[in-house]
Design a protein around this motif. Structure first.
Motif, PDB file in Angstrom:
ATOM      1  N   VAL A 155     -88.936 -28.658  26.223  1.00 12.09           N
ATOM      2  CA  VAL A 155     -88.785 -27.258  25.799  1.00 12.09           C
ATOM      3  C   VAL A 155     -89.997 -26.461  26.261  1.00 12.09           C
ATOM      4  N   GLY A 156     -89.835 -25.152  26.376  1.00 14.73           N
ATOM      5  CA  GLY A 156     -90.945 -24.296  26.742  1.00 14.73           C
ATOM      6  C   GLY A 156     -91.939 -24.185  25.600  1.00 14.73           C
ATOM      7  N   ILE A 157     -93.205 -24.390  25.906  1.00 14.44           N
ATOM      8  CA  ILE A 157     -94.271 -24.306  24.898  1.00 14.44           C
ATOM      9  C   ILE A 157     -95.376 -23.414  25.445  1.00 14.44           C
ATOM     10  N   VAL A 176     -99.406 -22.584  29.042  1.00 16.24           N
ATOM     11  CA  VAL A 176     -97.944 -22.604  29.215  1.00 16.24           C
ATOM     12  C   VAL A 176     -97.577 -23.918  29.877  1.00 16.24           C
ATOM     13  N   ASN A 177     -96.438 -24.487  29.501  1.00 15.93           N
ATOM     14  CA  ASN A 177     -96.040 -25.726  30.148  1.00 15.93           C
ATOM     15  C   ASN A 177     -95.033 -25.456  31.264  1.00 15.93           C
ATOM     16  N   GLU A 178     -94.743 -26.504  32.034  1.00 14.69           N
ATOM     17  CA  GLU A 178     -93.845 -26.360  33.191  1.00 14.69           C
ATOM     18  C   GLU A 178     -92.460 -25.896  32.779  1.00 14.69           C
ATOM     19  N   ARG A 179     -91.975 -26.385  31.641  1.00 14.72           N
ATOM     20  CA  ARG A 179     -90.637 -25.989  31.193  1.00 14.72           C
ATOM     21  C   ARG A 179     -90.584 -24.489  30.916  1.00 14.72           C
ATOM     22  N   PHE A 180     -91.634 -23.936  30.328  1.00 17.11           N
ATOM     23  CA  PHE A 180     -91.677 -22.491  30.086  1.00 17.11           C
ATOM     24  C   PHE A 180     -91.668 -21.738  31.415  1.00 17.11           C
ATOM     25  N   PHE A 224    -102.486 -34.530  23.519  1.00 11.93           N
ATOM     26  CA  PHE A 224    -101.857 -33.255  23.157  1.00 11.93           C
ATOM     27  C   PHE A 224    -101.368 -32.538  24.412  1.00 11.93           C
ATOM     28  N   ARG A 225    -102.229 -32.457  25.424  1.00 14.54           N
ATOM     29  CA  ARG A 225    -101.857 -31.781  26.677  1.00 14.54           C
ATOM     30  C   ARG A 225    -100.679 -32.479  27.354  1.00 14.54           C
ATOM     31  N   LYS A 226    -100.638 -33.798  27.322  1.00 15.95           N
ATOM     32  CA  LYS A 226     -99.512 -34.536  27.910  1.00 15.95           C
ATOM     33  C   LYS A 226     -98.213 -34.238  27.171  1.00 15.95           C
ATOM     34  N   ILE A 227     -98.290 -34.212  25.848  1.00 10.69           N
ATOM     35  CA  ILE A 227     -97.098 -33.918  25.050  1.00 10.69           C
ATOM     36  C   ILE A 227     -96.572 -32.527  25.390  1.00 10.69           C
ATOM     37  N   VAL A 228     -97.471 -31.555  25.448  1.00 14.91           N
ATOM     38  CA  VAL A 228     -97.068 -30.179  25.777  1.00 14.91           C
ATOM     39  C   VAL A 228     -96.502 -30.120  27.184  1.00 14.91           C
ATOM     40  N   GLU A 229     -97.175 -30.724  28.126  1.00 10.60           N
ATOM     41  CA  GLU A 229     -96.765 -30.624  29.530  1.00 10.60           C
ATOM     42  C   GLU A 229     -95.402 -31.259  29.788  1.00 10.60           C
TER      43      GLU A 229
END
Length: 82
Positions: free
Chosen positions: A26-28, A40-44, A17-22
């Motif tokens: 898109v910002g998550i 918060v992920n890097e894209r955000f 899950f964390r890998k998918i978010v990271e």
């Protein structure tokens, strides 16, 4: 036990899950009951221009103009910080 069924079950782990978010394009964010960012992920971070350390524990109100009209519609008054 069928090994393919086992493989499917193991896909749904916290690590995956964390890998998918990271790595999402898109910002998550994940927020808590007080509307504060807990993940918060890097894209955000790229979108907002803030680092993870700067964002975690804050709300979108903290990095936007408090007088924006959507704030009044999106955030209950008791959750707003002036």
């Amino acid at each position: 036990m069928d090994s393919s069924k086992n493989d499917q079950v193991n896909v749904f782990t916290e690590e995956n899950f964390r890998k998918i978010v990271e790595y999402a394009p898109v910002g998550i964010v994940i927020i808590d009951g007080d509307l504060k960012w807990r993940l918060v992920n890097e894209r955000f971070c790229d979108i907002t221009g803030y680092s993870k350390d700067e964002l975690l524990g804050k709300t979108f109100i903290d990095i936007t103009y408090a007088d924006q009209k959507f704030v009044a519609r999106c955030v209950p008054e008791e959750k707003r910080e002036e």
